[in-house]
Scaffold this motif. Sequence first.
Motif, PDB file in Angstrom:
ATOM      1  N   SER A 113      -4.996  22.847  24.091  1.00 29.18           N
ATOM      2  CA  SER A 113      -6.342  23.369  24.347  1.00 29.18           C
ATOM      3  C   SER A 113      -7.192  22.337  25.072  1.00 29.18           C
ATOM      4  N   SER A 114      -7.034  21.077  24.678  1.00 27.46           N
ATOM      5  CA  SER A 114      -7.802  20.015  25.310  1.00 27.46           C
ATOM      6  C   SER A 114      -7.445  19.882  26.784  1.00 27.46           C
ATOM      7  N   LEU A 121     -10.532  15.119  19.363  1.00 24.97           N
ATOM      8  CA  LEU A 121     -10.305  16.546  19.617  1.00 24.97           C
ATOM      9  C   LEU A 121      -8.989  16.760  20.372  1.00 24.97           C
ATOM     10  N   HIS A 122      -8.680  15.875  21.286  1.00 22.05           N
ATOM     11  CA  HIS A 122      -7.427  16.003  22.031  1.00 22.05           C
ATOM     12  C   HIS A 122      -6.227  15.843  21.102  1.00 22.05           C
ATOM     13  N   HIS A 123      -6.293  14.892  20.177  1.00 22.76           N
ATOM     14  CA  HIS A 123      -5.190  14.705  19.231  1.00 22.76           C
ATOM     15  C   HIS A 123      -5.012  15.930  18.336  1.00 22.76           C
ATOM     16  N   GLY A 139       0.228  14.269  25.425  1.00 24.10           N
ATOM     17  CA  GLY A 139      -0.297  15.273  26.352  1.00 24.10           C
ATOM     18  C   GLY A 139      -1.528  14.790  27.088  1.00 24.10           C
ATOM     19  N   ALA A 140      -1.584  13.508  27.395  1.00 22.93           N
ATOM     20  CA  ALA A 140      -2.761  12.937  28.051  1.00 22.93           C
ATOM     21  C   ALA A 140      -2.881  13.445  29.477  1.00 22.93           C
ATOM     22  N   LEU A 188       4.733  18.821  30.517  1.00 20.97           N
ATOM     23  CA  LEU A 188       4.084  17.786  29.722  1.00 20.97           C
ATOM     24  C   LEU A 188       3.826  18.262  28.298  1.00 20.97           C
ATOM     25  N   LEU A 189       3.219  19.425  28.166  1.00 19.77           N
ATOM     26  CA  LEU A 189       2.804  19.897  26.844  1.00 19.77           C
ATOM     27  C   LEU A 189       3.979  20.357  25.996  1.00 19.77           C
ATOM     28  N   ALA A 190       5.058  20.760  26.634  1.00 15.31           N
ATOM     29  CA  ALA A 190       6.242  21.187  25.871  1.00 15.31           C
ATOM     30  C   ALA A 190       6.915  20.024  25.172  1.00 15.31           C
ATOM     31  N   SER A 191       6.654  18.801  25.645  1.00 19.21           N
ATOM     32  CA  SER A 191       7.329  17.638  25.062  1.00 19.21           C
ATOM     33  C   SER A 191       6.367  16.726  24.299  1.00 19.21           C
TER      34      SER A 191
END
Length: 439
Positions: free
Chosen positions: A359-360, A352-354, A293-294, A387-390
């Motif tokens: 949220s990040s 924090l992103h991981h 999710g970068a 992006l975030l769904a996968s």
Amino acid sequence: MLLVWMISLGGCPEAKDPLDEKLEGEIVEHNLRPLEKPAEQSAAKIELGRTLFFDRILSGNRDVSCATCHHPDHHTADSRELSAGVGGEGLGPDRVLAAGRELTPRNAPSLFNQGDSAWHTRFWDGRIEIYASGEIRTPAAGSLPPGLDNIAAVQAMFPVTSREEMRGERGDVDIDGQPNEIAEQYDSEHGQIWGKLMLRLIELPRYRELFAAAYPDIEPEQLGFEHAANAIAAFEIKAFTLTESPFDRYLAGDKDALSEDAKKGAVLFFGEAGCGQCHNGPLLTDQKFYNIGAPQLGPGKEPEVPLDNGRARVSLSPEDTHKFRTPSLHNVADTAPYLHSGAFHKLEDVILHHMDPRSSYLAYDATMLAEPLRDTVLMDEQYRERLLASVSPEFAVVPDLSAEQIRLLVSFLEALSSPKLQQLERWVPEQVPSGLPID
């Protein structure tokens, strides 16, 4: 009576540090070992590679070298979110592009420990890969010449073929106003690109001398760009193999090399935090591909601009969209920014992103970026949700970490840095055979 008997034999056995005991178990489980010392190469081959690495003659417009984006002063990277290749002036974060030029689509990776036998992939999308059978997959397919020494040499063949990195665009002129003959080839004509670069090199008497010293048994007319690539790889391996970090020394048997905080961080990293699921093995990467999710920023990759489909560009599988290779973590504290897009500047933010990619991403602060990139972050709802769904399921194991746990993780990551990072500038030559400026 047992205690008296043990004392009579020389005293009680020394108790093992509980942290060391835990860490020893993680070392075995995650296939960790000390980094390999590379095999010796001839001094002549290394010197040829050093001059090529710093010489702008390898770029179409004679304005960028390998070192521009992988400079010793910036710990073999460039300290930028995205590199400024062709059409740039300056070094590192101060480098600026000429009008009409674009940044490269991805963050410049570091070049540490290239000679370790554990490497089998190159680039964020893994478009160079050596299989267990020895077969090599590259963008050049059947036109890759034989005789390349290792995967580092294979990698060195390709930046010179990239238009935004080194080759330039059709119609470009070089810094002297002369036509850029390297850019005139079609993108698929790898052999012709490499051939024209070799013509440039062997036209210079000093390069003829350097190649003859490095390859005394090869006639000049038999030299190909693979010989240049082998020399560049020999230099990179010699100069950028660093095996003296506190963690390297710990793996080699010095149990006092790590601070207590670093040991606690290591146990957490390979244990509860789950980082070792992907960052394992001697290189601290499994060399596999994940969607974390970068945040996506910059120009993107053709033909999907402003997107970058990552591994899917190589595998042609839609399931690999947004996936990028796990980076090696050696010297990671000194090679910011991070991720394929350079989206984060601090290790704490990466952690924090991981923990929570959604949220990040939603809270991403683009003001940390260099000004030209701030308006390029893709934040539209449709893209973001896709992006975030996968996001790869491996990240479901990352727990909520406290501020203290994050501090300990950073302490461990800092212990992956070699003290010899500060000595890399000694490899910068005073001049190169082309006479072009040195970054």
